[in-house]
Design an enzyme around this catalytic site. Structure first.
Site, PDB file in Angstrom:
ATOM      1  N   SER A  97       5.251   4.371  10.340  1.00 46.51           N
ATOM      2  CA  SER A  97       5.457   3.222   9.463  1.00 46.51           C
ATOM      3  C   SER A  97       4.159   2.461   9.288  1.00 46.51           C
ATOM      4  CB  SER A  97       6.522   2.286  10.035  1.00 46.51           C
ATOM      5  OG  SER A  97       6.054   1.647  11.204  1.00 46.51           O
ATOM      6  N   LYS A  98       4.040   1.755   8.160  1.00 44.68           N
ATOM      7  CA  LYS A  98       2.824   1.007   7.856  1.00 44.68           C
ATOM      8  C   LYS A  98       2.648  -0.181   8.798  1.00 44.68           C
ATOM      9  CE  LYS A  98       3.883   0.628   3.445  1.00 44.68           C
ATOM     10  NZ  LYS A  98       3.794   0.252   2.013  1.00 44.68           N
ATOM     11  N   ARG A  99       3.718  -0.685   9.371  1.00 45.12           N
ATOM     12  CA  ARG A  99       3.617  -1.830  10.270  1.00 45.12           C
ATOM     13  C   ARG A  99       2.977  -1.446  11.606  1.00 45.12           C
ATOM     14  NH1 ARG A  99       9.473  -3.856  10.948  1.00 45.12           N
ATOM     15  NH2 ARG A  99       9.837  -1.639  10.640  1.00 45.12           N
ATOM     16  N   LYS A 100       3.231  -0.224  12.063  1.00 47.88           N
ATOM     17  CA  LYS A 100       2.794   0.171  13.396  1.00 47.88           C
ATOM     18  C   LYS A 100       1.612   1.135  13.399  1.00 47.88           C
ATOM     19  CE  LYS A 100       7.442  -0.317  15.405  1.00 47.88           C
ATOM     20  NZ  LYS A 100       8.521   0.387  16.131  1.00 47.88           N
TER      21      LYS A 100
ATOM     22  N   ASP B  14       0.837  -1.191   0.000  1.00 48.39           N
ATOM     23  CA  ASP B  14       0.000   0.000   0.000  1.00 48.39           C
ATOM     24  C   ASP B  14       0.876   1.247   0.000  1.00 48.39           C
ATOM     25  OD1 ASP B  14      -2.117  -1.657   0.155  1.00 48.39           O
ATOM     26  OD2 ASP B  14      -2.703  -1.172   2.196  1.00 48.39           O
TER      27      ASP B  14
END
Length: 509
Positions: A256-259, A20
């Site tokens: 960040s996209k992870r968090k 994304d």
């Protein structure tokens, strides 16, 4: 190899299609585009897809779609073409080879046959002995045959640049002034699969495409000496540099996209933010608001206004906090500024997504949406919040579900209140002839007057408590659009059916 001398600024954004799109792609695009438009230059979209291990096929289209949604339109790119096509790095592999060969021939680069296992062991030893990490040049100056006799050999080499001891580590930045960076190691510039690394490809592509200003995140400051070195070795004119501050979470960590789901650019569409509000918000993150005539900060502005007065020297180099509360406020401002017809059009995709309206709504359904949109315009922050507010207007009368918090606030006299309301509203005429009969029209004003007379005056219930049961019956919710206007839109038949249904349900308890 090309030799371009642009007469107007050329800027680019170069996302990698590895998932994304990151909100940082929009952030960088905004500042690049603002300067390009101000200066009469060109804005280029380039897809940096050399990381084949993380490549995701649908990601490129998501980049196109989200930037289009934000109105950040590029002049050249993979989908629109341009004089320096192709604009995908994977389609430019033959472009990079001559540059690599020149660097090898000039002794500025060398082949490296070290295996990944050998490199991992090397780094582990360096870290344990607290030495600077970096390639130890085992392969430099050796032929393939000589290197093959040593441990950790692989027959397919990479190409590394040979960074001199006296490499220049300082450079001028449009935002930060004179900047110093740490000494780089012998960076890989061509991978074993024949794809260039970012460091070679970005220099070659920016040169080939005539990019005059490289605007990117501050995490690339440490790589800039490598890039300047490549420009010098290849006898190319370097661009001007501008390193933007990183977007940060409230705890100061890098977003960040992870968090953080808000790091995904598609998340803002899913939640129902207006693109113009998000563009405004991104501009405020690293740029001061304009002072108004009264000396107060002007925080709400268009892209055109932002671009007109743009100046790199005003960009704040300190990493801004990504404050969603501020974005929510801005979104509310923009929502309330929309004309009702525009708001209804913006709401429609969310209502269709959530099953409130069909893919092809009827003219009657669309007309009702216009009336409902006017009622809820000041009651939303996000477009996605409309679903709960709008759904009761399209639900069957016998399908209205009472929410737990709405049921909990019903008092013992709720049944009696509903009964009084039914009796009072039954006298209002909703026929076409009745619309012309003074005092008996089914409209918000007459509905309110009848209910106040029957419940507030007739039953002696305070106004703030009088209409809770009616709201629950009509919408199923504790908080809903204005009650009397809602009843007008629903019509007499539906309104009475809903009041009766809740009254009967309470009587059975």
């Amino acid at each position: 190899m090309s030799d371009h001398a642009p007469t107007a600024p050329r800027l680019r954004v170069a996302p990698s299609p590895t998932g994304d799109p990151h909100v940082g792609t929009a952030y960088m695009s905004l500042f690049n585009l603002a300067f390009a438009r101000q200066q009469g230059g060109r804005f280029v979209l380039r897809i940096e897809d050399t990381d084949r291990a993380r490549f995701r096929e649908d990601s490129e289209q998501q980049v196109f779609d989200t930037l289009h949604w934000l109105g950040l339109q590029w002049d050249e790119g993979p989908d629109v073409g341009g004089p320096y096509a192709p604009y995908r790095q994977s389609e430019r592999l033959e472009t990079y080879r001559p540059y690599v060969e020149r660097l090898l021939a000039d002794g500025k680069a060398y082949h490296c046959w070290c295996s990944t296992e050998r490199l991992a062991q090397m780094r582990e030893v360096q870290q344990k002995s607290k030495q600077p990490t970096g390639y130890d040049r085992l392969c430099h100056g050796r032929t393939q045959a000589e290197r093959a006799e040593l441990p950790g050999y692989t027959p397919t080499p990479v190409v590394r640049m040979l960074v001199p001891d006296d490499v220049e580590l300082s450079f001028d930045d449009l935002i930060r002034g004179r900047v110093s960076a740490p000494r780089p190691d012998d960076q890989v510039i061509l991978k074993a699969d024949g794809f260039p690394t970012y460091h070679l490809a970005v220099v070659v592509d920016d040169h080939e495409m005539g990019i005059t200003h490289v605007v990117r995140g501050e995490e690339w400051i440490s790589s800039t000496p490598k890039h300047i070195l490549l420009y010098r070795w290849l006898r190319l004119e370097p661009p001007q540099w501008a390193h933007m501050p990183l977007l940060r979470n409230p705890d100061k960590s890098k977003i960040s996209k992870r968090k953080n789901p808000a790091a995904r650019l598609t998340w803002f569409q899913e939640q129902g933010y207006l693109p113009e509000a998000l563009v405004n918000f991104l501009a405020l993150l690293a740029y001061p608001p304009k002072a108004g005539e009264d000396g107060e900060d002007v925080e709400v502005f268009s892209f055109e206004e932002f671009s007109k007065d743009f100046d790199w020297r005003k960009v704040n180099p300190v990493g801004p906090i990504f404050d969603l509360k501020k974005l929510d406020w801005l979104n509310g401002v923009y929502l309330r500024r929309l004309e009702v017809g525009q708001l209804a059009s913006r709401l429609l995709p969310y209502l269709q997504r959530d099953g409130v309206l069909p893919a092809q709504p009827s003219l009657g359904q669309l007309a009702r949406l216009g009336r409902v949109a006017e009622l809820i315009q000041t009651r939303m922050v996000l477009l996605s919040e409309a679903t709960a507010l709008v759904a009761p207007f399209y639900s069957a009368d016998d399908e209205i579900e009472v929410a737990d918090d709405a049921r909990a606030q019903l008092k013992e006299d709720s049944g009696a209140v509903l009964g009084a309301a039914l009796e009072a509203l039954s006298d209002l005429d909703d026929s076409r002839e009745g619309l012309l009969a003074s005092g008996s029209r089914w409209n918000a004003e007459a509905i309110e007057a009848s209910l106040r007379s029957a419940i507030v005056e007739g039953m002696g219930i305070k106004p703030k408590l009088a209409f809770g049961p009616l709201r629950t019956a009509v919408s199923g919710q504790r908080i809903s659009p204005p009650l009397f206007e809602s009843m007008e839109i629903l019509g007499k038949t539906s309104t009475l059916a809903r009041l009766s249904r809740l009254r009967d349900a309470l009587a059975e308890r």
